[in-house]
Design an enzyme around this catalytic site. Structure first.
Site, PDB file in Angstrom:
ATOM      1  N   ARG A 104       5.152  -0.001  -2.499  1.00  0.00           N
ATOM      2  CA  ARG A 104       4.297   0.980  -3.187  1.00  0.00           C
ATOM      3  C   ARG A 104       4.764   2.386  -2.845  1.00  0.00           C
ATOM      4  O   ARG A 104       4.901   2.716  -1.676  1.00  0.00           O
ATOM      5  CB  ARG A 104       2.843   0.858  -2.690  1.00  0.00           C
ATOM      6  CG  ARG A 104       2.106  -0.294  -3.205  1.00  0.00           C
ATOM      7  CD  ARG A 104       0.615  -0.118  -3.091  1.00  0.00           C
ATOM      8  NE  ARG A 104       0.086   0.441  -1.856  1.00  0.00           N
ATOM      9  CZ  ARG A 104      -1.187   0.651  -1.644  1.00  0.00           C
ATOM     10  NH1 ARG A 104      -2.075   0.368  -2.582  1.00  0.00           N
ATOM     11  NH2 ARG A 104      -1.621   1.132  -0.509  1.00  0.00           N
ATOM     12  N   THR A 108       2.082   7.850  -5.513  1.00  0.00           N
ATOM     13  CA  THR A 108       1.585   7.407  -6.839  1.00  0.00           C
ATOM     14  C   THR A 108       0.894   6.051  -6.741  1.00  0.00           C
ATOM     15  O   THR A 108       0.175   5.651  -7.653  1.00  0.00           O
ATOM     16  CB  THR A 108       2.758   7.275  -7.826  1.00  0.00           C
ATOM     17  OG1 THR A 108       3.623   6.231  -7.336  1.00  0.00           O
ATOM     18  CG2 THR A 108       3.538   8.565  -7.938  1.00  0.00           C
ATOM     19  N   ASP A 200      -1.916  -1.697   7.286  1.00  0.00           N
ATOM     20  CA  ASP A 200      -0.675  -1.950   6.542  1.00  0.00           C
ATOM     21  C   ASP A 200      -0.081  -3.288   6.991  1.00  0.00           C
ATOM     22  O   ASP A 200       0.405  -3.422   8.116  1.00  0.00           O
ATOM     23  CB  ASP A 200       0.314  -0.806   6.800  1.00  0.00           C
ATOM     24  CG  ASP A 200       1.521  -0.918   5.895  1.00  0.00           C
ATOM     25  OD1 ASP A 200       1.802   0.037   5.167  1.00  0.00           O
ATOM     26  OD2 ASP A 200       2.189  -1.983   5.908  1.00  0.00           O
ATOM     27  N   ASP A 203       3.737  -3.315   8.088  1.00  0.00           N
ATOM     28  CA  ASP A 203       3.959  -2.661   9.382  1.00  0.00           C
ATOM     29  C   ASP A 203       3.416  -3.506  10.529  1.00  0.00           C
ATOM     30  O   ASP A 203       4.034  -3.589  11.597  1.00  0.00           O
ATOM     31  CB  ASP A 203       3.297  -1.276   9.398  1.00  0.00           C
ATOM     32  CG  ASP A 203       4.099  -0.265   8.598  1.00  0.00           C
ATOM     33  OD1 ASP A 203       5.310  -0.491   8.386  1.00  0.00           O
ATOM     34  OD2 ASP A 203       3.520   0.747   8.172  1.00  0.00           O
TER      35      ASP A 203
HETATM   36  C1  PRP Z   1       1.710  -3.871   0.485  1.00  0.00           C
HETATM   37  C2  PRP Z   1       1.253  -5.303   0.296  1.00  0.00           C
HETATM   38  C3  PRP Z   1       1.344  -5.477  -1.191  1.00  0.00           C
HETATM   39  C4  PRP Z   1       0.975  -4.119  -1.700  1.00  0.00           C
HETATM   40  C5  PRP Z   1      -0.443  -4.171  -2.196  1.00  0.00           C
HETATM   41  O1  PRP Z   1       3.086  -3.774   0.442  1.00  0.00           O
HETATM   42  O2  PRP Z   1       1.994  -6.235   1.023  1.00  0.00           O
HETATM   43  O3  PRP Z   1       2.625  -5.859  -1.646  1.00  0.00           O
HETATM   44  O4  PRP Z   1       1.087  -3.204  -0.612  1.00  0.00           O
HETATM   45  O5  PRP Z   1      -0.792  -2.988  -2.804  1.00  0.00           O
HETATM   46  P1  PRP Z   1      -1.115  -2.884  -4.348  1.00  0.00           P
HETATM   47  O6  PRP Z   1      -1.998  -4.049  -4.698  1.00  0.00           O
HETATM   48  O7  PRP Z   1      -1.835  -1.568  -4.464  1.00  0.00           O
HETATM   49  O8  PRP Z   1       0.178  -2.881  -5.117  1.00  0.00           O
HETATM   50  P2  PRP Z   1       3.861  -2.388   0.671  1.00  0.00           P
HETATM   51  O9  PRP Z   1       4.039  -1.693  -0.642  1.00  0.00           O
HETATM   52  O10 PRP Z   1       3.187  -1.606   1.754  1.00  0.00           O
HETATM   53  O11 PRP Z   1       5.300  -2.858   1.104  1.00  0.00           O
HETATM   54  P3  PRP Z   1       5.750  -3.641   2.440  1.00  0.00           P
HETATM   55  O12 PRP Z   1       5.198  -5.035   2.349  1.00  0.00           O
HETATM   56  O13 PRP Z   1       7.229  -3.600   2.351  1.00  0.00           O
HETATM   57  O14 PRP Z   1       5.212  -2.889   3.632  1.00  0.00           O
HETATM   58  N1  URA Z   2      -1.078  -2.591   1.434  1.00  0.00           N
HETATM   59  C1  URA Z   2      -1.417  -2.910   2.706  1.00  0.00           C
HETATM   60  O1  URA Z   2      -0.575  -3.371   3.486  1.00  0.00           O
HETATM   61  N2  URA Z   2      -2.698  -2.722   3.083  1.00  0.00           N
HETATM   62  C2  URA Z   2      -3.630  -2.247   2.256  1.00  0.00           C
HETATM   63  O2  URA Z   2      -4.799  -2.106   2.670  1.00  0.00           O
HETATM   64  C3  URA Z   2      -3.263  -1.903   0.943  1.00  0.00           C
HETATM   65  C4  URA Z   2      -1.972  -2.094   0.563  1.00  0.00           C
END
Ligand code: PRP
Ligand code: URA
Length: 209
Positions: A104, A108, A200, A203
């Protein structure tokens, strides 16, 4: 219309509470995400078709049931969806695994695609998309759109925690996709994080913050 199933088994609720706690470190977080995914996989695969086969026990020949028809593909959304794969393949060891990389944009909140590698016979498989978090729903919607473009027809989505906004968005965008979720939380905050959520997921799984 999509079906939304909340899997609220006591073991899942208990483990999710530990996962949510800010005091849970990466090692326990990883193990528990895997365990919850395994427990959820039991329910997500409840309707897989079985066929009668003949086997021979040490005592006699008999008819018994085994999985039949479509094979399963597990498709984690990178990175955090990866944390659910180990638990699922313990239950479905023959599953093939695809990967979709999305992150994400923090301003945005729009998902950005950076990787896609799927089993070549994806159109013949029952696809289970995994991601611990369903927040705005943008990542899940894009991942499912990508899967459909590559020919996938039977797709279900499995998440540990969802916000009502994300569940609504994904079920409206992909009405043929059933959603399985461990907990439905209250809302999203102004940064698009699930409240109360777990922070997160990527993370916390990989210790990157
Ligand atoms: C997180 C999570 C989802 C997304 C959810 O990933 O694992 O994929 O956010 O958010 P959304 O429903 O608003 O799209 P992130 O983008 O943080 O990437 P990562 O898993 O690489 O940390
Ligand atoms: N992605 C995450 O990892 N946590 C949240 O709460 C939302 C998006």
């Amino acid at each position: 219309m999509s079906k939304v199933t909340q899997i609220s088994h006591p073991l899942i609720q208990h483990k999710l509470s530990i996962i949510r706690s800010k005091d849970t470190g990466s090692k326990d977080f990883r193990e528990l995400v895997e365990e919850v995914a395994m427990l959820m996989a039991y329910e997500v695969t409840r309707d897989l078709p079985v066929e009668e086969v003949e086997i021979e026990t040490p005592i006699c020949r008999t008819k018994s049931k085994m999985l039949s028809g479509k094979k399963v593909a597990i498709v984690p959304i990178l990175r955090a969806g990866l944390g659910m794969v180990g638990g699922m393949v313990k239950l479905i060891p023959a599953a093939k695994i695809g990967h979709i990389g999305l992150y994400r944009n923090e301003e945005t909140l729009q998902p950005v695609e950076y990787f896609c590698k799927l089993p070549q016979d994806i159109e013949e498989r029952e696809v289970i998309v995994t991601d611990p978090m369903l927040a705005t729903g943008g990542s899940a919607i894009d991942a499912i759109t990508l899967l459909k473009k590559r020919g996938a027809k039977n797709i279900r989505l499995m998440c540990l925690i969802g916000a009502p906004e994300g569940i609504k968005a994904v079920t409206e965008a992909h009405q043929d996709v059933d959603v399985y979720i461990g907990a439905i939380d209250e809302k999203l905050n102004e940064k698009g994080y699930i409240v109360p959520g777990l922070g997160d997921a990527g993370d916390r799984l990989f210790g990157t913050k």
